[in-house]
Design a protein around this motif. Sequence first.
Motif, short mmCIF file in Angstrom:
data_model
loop_
_atom_site.label_atom_id
_atom_site.label_comp_id
_atom_site.label_asym_id
_atom_site.label_seq_id
_atom_site.Cartn_x
_atom_site.Cartn_y
_atom_site.Cartn_z
N CYS A 1 -32.01 13.27 -21.87
CA CYS A 1 -32.14 14.79 -21.45
C CYS A 1 -33.32 15.43 -21.53
O CYS A 1 -33.88 16.02 -20.86
N LYS A 2 -33.99 14.98 -22.84
CA LYS A 2 -35.34 15.45 -22.88
C LYS A 2 -36.37 15.02 -22.05
O LYS A 2 -37.29 15.77 -21.44
N LYS A 3 -36.11 13.67 -21.38
CA LYS A 3 -37.09 13.16 -20.47
C LYS A 3 -37.00 13.89 -19.25
O LYS A 3 -38.03 14.29 -18.46
N VAL A 4 -35.67 14.03 -18.82
CA VAL A 4 -35.52 15.05 -17.40
C VAL A 4 -36.05 16.50 -17.71
O VAL A 4 -36.91 16.98 -16.85
N SER A 5 -35.77 16.89 -18.78
CA SER A 5 -36.42 18.26 -19.03
C SER A 5 -37.75 18.46 -18.92
O SER A 5 -38.21 19.44 -18.51
N ASP A 6 -38.46 17.44 -19.67
CA ASP A 6 -39.78 17.53 -19.50
C ASP A 6 -40.49 17.05 -18.12
O ASP A 6 -41.69 17.10 -18.04
N GLY A 7 -39.70 16.73 -17.35
CA GLY A 7 -40.24 16.28 -15.93
C GLY A 7 -40.76 15.07 -16.08
O GLY A 7 -41.32 14.67 -14.90
N GLU A 8 -40.28 14.12 -16.67
CA GLU A 8 -40.88 12.71 -16.92
C GLU A 8 -39.83 11.80 -16.16
O GLU A 8 -40.02 10.46 -16.11
#
Length: 118
Positions: A43-50
């Motif tokens: 989720c963080k990876k998606v949220s960070d655009g990575e």
Amino acid sequence: RLLIAVCAVGIGLGAFFAATARAEEEKITVKQVMAKAMKGGLCKKVSDGEASDEEKAELLKLFKAMAAAKPKKGGEDSWAAKTKALVAGAQAAVDGKDNAKALLGKAANCKACHDVHK
């Protein structure tokens, strides 16, 4: 005749694997979603655009599975609202919308959900 038999077997195998894939998607538990999407950092990876497009799609699949589950604790209305927000954020990421980070950031509030449902 051989060609017909081979085609029939191919169609049957295709249907079997499609049904198996659907069954596997339906078996995703909330615990598995938490492990991969939240604790695992997806989720963080998606949220960070990575995240890659495949990772975004995976997050959406996970959140949809969680939304389909029944909460062990807390009201179903609260569960529906919270999981709907997660799905919307993941869908925004899949669609490449600029507000995906904001939507996911707000929806992925661990404490807000755990206070009610864990």
